[in-house]
Design a protein around this motif. Structure first.
Motif, PDB file in Angstrom:
ATOM      1  N   ASP B  26      66.175  26.066  18.168  1.00  0.00           N
ATOM      2  CA  ASP B  26      65.753  27.168  17.845  1.00  0.00           C
ATOM      3  C   ASP B  26      67.669  28.626  18.148  1.00  0.00           C
ATOM      4  OD1 ASP B  26      63.776  29.058  19.946  1.00  0.00           O
ATOM      5  OD2 ASP B  26      65.246  28.345  20.443  1.00  0.00           O
ATOM      6  N   MET B  27      68.263  27.576  18.871  1.00  0.00           N
ATOM      7  CA  MET B  27      69.801  28.404  19.242  1.00  0.00           C
ATOM      8  C   MET B  27      70.524  28.523  18.273  1.00  0.00           C
ATOM      9  SD  MET B  27      69.707  27.980  22.933  1.00  0.00           S
ATOM     10  CE  MET B  27      69.239  26.026  23.121  1.00  0.00           C
ATOM     11  N   ASN B  28      70.685  28.009  17.105  1.00  0.00           N
ATOM     12  CA  ASN B  28      71.200  27.568  15.862  1.00  0.00           C
ATOM     13  C   ASN B  28      72.194  26.451  16.516  1.00  0.00           C
ATOM     14  OD1 ASN B  28      71.730  27.713  13.077  1.00  0.00           O
ATOM     15  ND2 ASN B  28      73.082  29.375  13.493  1.00  0.00           N
ATOM     16  N   HIS B  29      72.277  25.579  17.456  1.00  0.00           N
ATOM     17  CA  HIS B  29      73.216  25.622  17.775  1.00  0.00           C
ATOM     18  C   HIS B  29      74.002  24.054  16.478  1.00  0.00           C
ATOM     19  CE1 HIS B  29      72.872  25.902  22.302  1.00  0.00           C
ATOM     20  NE2 HIS B  29      72.784  27.340  21.384  1.00  0.00           N
ATOM     21  N   ASN B  30      74.941  23.569  16.797  1.00  0.00           N
ATOM     22  CA  ASN B  30      75.825  22.973  16.214  1.00  0.00           C
ATOM     23  C   ASN B  30      75.313  21.372  16.544  1.00  0.00           C
ATOM     24  OD1 ASN B  30      77.563  23.604  17.117  1.00  0.00           O
ATOM     25  ND2 ASN B  30      79.050  23.203  15.421  1.00  0.00           N
ATOM     26  N   TYR B  31      75.594  21.079  17.825  1.00  0.00           N
ATOM     27  CA  TYR B  31      75.695  19.915  18.703  1.00  0.00           C
ATOM     28  C   TYR B  31      74.412  19.674  18.923  1.00  0.00           C
ATOM     29  CZ  TYR B  31      80.991  19.793  18.026  1.00  0.00           C
ATOM     30  OH  TYR B  31      82.238  19.671  17.715  1.00  0.00           O
ATOM     31  N   THR B  70      68.634  18.072   9.462  1.00  0.00           N
ATOM     32  CA  THR B  70      67.806  19.693   9.968  1.00  0.00           C
ATOM     33  C   THR B  70      69.056  20.310  11.029  1.00  0.00           C
ATOM     34  OG1 THR B  70      66.101  20.211  11.288  1.00  0.00           O
ATOM     35  CG2 THR B  70      65.753  20.310   8.603  1.00  0.00           C
ATOM     36  N   THR B  71      68.990  21.371  11.225  1.00  0.00           N
ATOM     37  CA  THR B  71      70.235  21.604  11.925  1.00  0.00           C
ATOM     38  C   THR B  71      69.157  21.820  13.807  1.00  0.00           C
ATOM     39  OG1 THR B  71      71.780  23.765  11.099  1.00  0.00           O
ATOM     40  CG2 THR B  71      71.224  23.738  13.404  1.00  0.00           C
ATOM     41  N   GLU B  72      68.571  22.063  13.320  1.00  0.00           N
ATOM     42  CA  GLU B  72      66.811  22.273  14.008  1.00  0.00           C
ATOM     43  C   GLU B  72      66.369  21.146  15.211  1.00  0.00           C
ATOM     44  OE1 GLU B  72      67.742  25.555  11.505  1.00  0.00           O
ATOM     45  OE2 GLU B  72      66.670  24.264  10.742  1.00  0.00           O
ATOM     46  N   ASP B  73      65.998  20.130  13.988  1.00  0.00           N
ATOM     47  CA  ASP B  73      65.707  18.559  14.888  1.00  0.00           C
ATOM     48  C   ASP B  73      66.506  17.374  15.157  1.00  0.00           C
ATOM     49  OD1 ASP B  73      63.526  20.135  12.310  1.00  0.00           O
ATOM     50  OD2 ASP B  73      62.889  19.949  14.662  1.00  0.00           O
TER      51      ASP B  73
END
Lengths: 116, 111
Positions: B26-31, B70-73
């Motif tokens: 939930d940190m909006n990390h892309n990697y 998704t970005t999160e999963d």
């Protein structure tokens, strides 16, 4: 090939004694360097990192590490070990170029035991 | 922030079974990354992703698959479990090439 070597599999120190954990790396450019700590049954926690600038970096829990380019080393130090420092310590190199930029290459770890 | 979460914490599989290890951040990390840790061997990279819809193989990808819708999963799929896949699996995430943050791990036993 890129690699990280932690020569000591297991180290035992007395509580209050100083500590140095060794890490040597092989990488074609200046890498990003990390030390992580793992307590039993837990995930990895970042202790400190080096990206650029001052080669002596300070981390959490009183740890520090020094980047020595000429020796391809990034040794972790602590002046006085506490019983709670008993854990496994991992050195890692972060790839800084190419398609795998950002990936970490880990050493095999050094397990630290602390005796009273 | 919960950080990086992984489920389940522990699982026993029979040889040939399949399962999905879940990872969310939930940190909006892309990697995002998947590693396996075997005793005395450090962590080995299985797969990684630099953003939604983009995945790539790491050092030890055989026997695994991933997706990143998704970005999160960033789930990790084992299709035909083998004893060699007995390990502790860690998911991690980062913002670009910055510090990776790790989840608590999933311990998998294949019998």
């Amino acid at each position: 090939a890129q690699s990280v070597t932690q020569p000591d599999i297991h180290i035992t120190v007395s509580e209050g004694a100083s500590l140095e954990l060794r890490c040597n790396y092989s990488y074609g450019a200046t890498p990003y360097l990390f030390w992580y700590v793992q307590s039993p049954g837990q995930g990895l926690q970042l202790l400190l990192k080096y990206f650029s600038g001052d080669t002596l970096v300070q981390g959490i829990k009183g740890f520090e590490a020094e980047f020595k380019r000429s020796q391809s080393s990034f040794n972790l130090r602590k002046p006085s070990v506490h019983w709670s420092d008993a854990a496994e310590y991992f050195c890692a190199v972060g790839e800084t170029y190419g398609g795998s930029q950002g990936n970490l290459i880990f050493g095999k770890g050094t397990k630290l035991s602390v005796k009273p | 922030n919960a950080g990086v979460t992984q489920t389940p914490k522990f699982r026993i599989l029979k040889i040939g079974q399949s399962m999905t290890l879940q990872c969310a951040q939930d940190m909006n990390h892309n990697y995002m990354y998947w590693y396996r840790q075997d005793p005395g061997m450090g962590l080995k990279l299985i797969y990684y992703s630099v953003g939604a819809g983009i995945t790539d193989k790491g050092e030890v990808p055989n026997g695994y698959n991933v997706s990143r819708s998704t970005t999160e999963d960033f789930p990790l799929r084992l299709e035909l479990a083998a004893p060699s896949q007995t390990s502790v699996y860690f998911c991690a995430s980062s913002y670009g090439v910055e510090t990776q943050y790790f989840g608590p791990g999933t311990r998998l036993l294949v019998l």
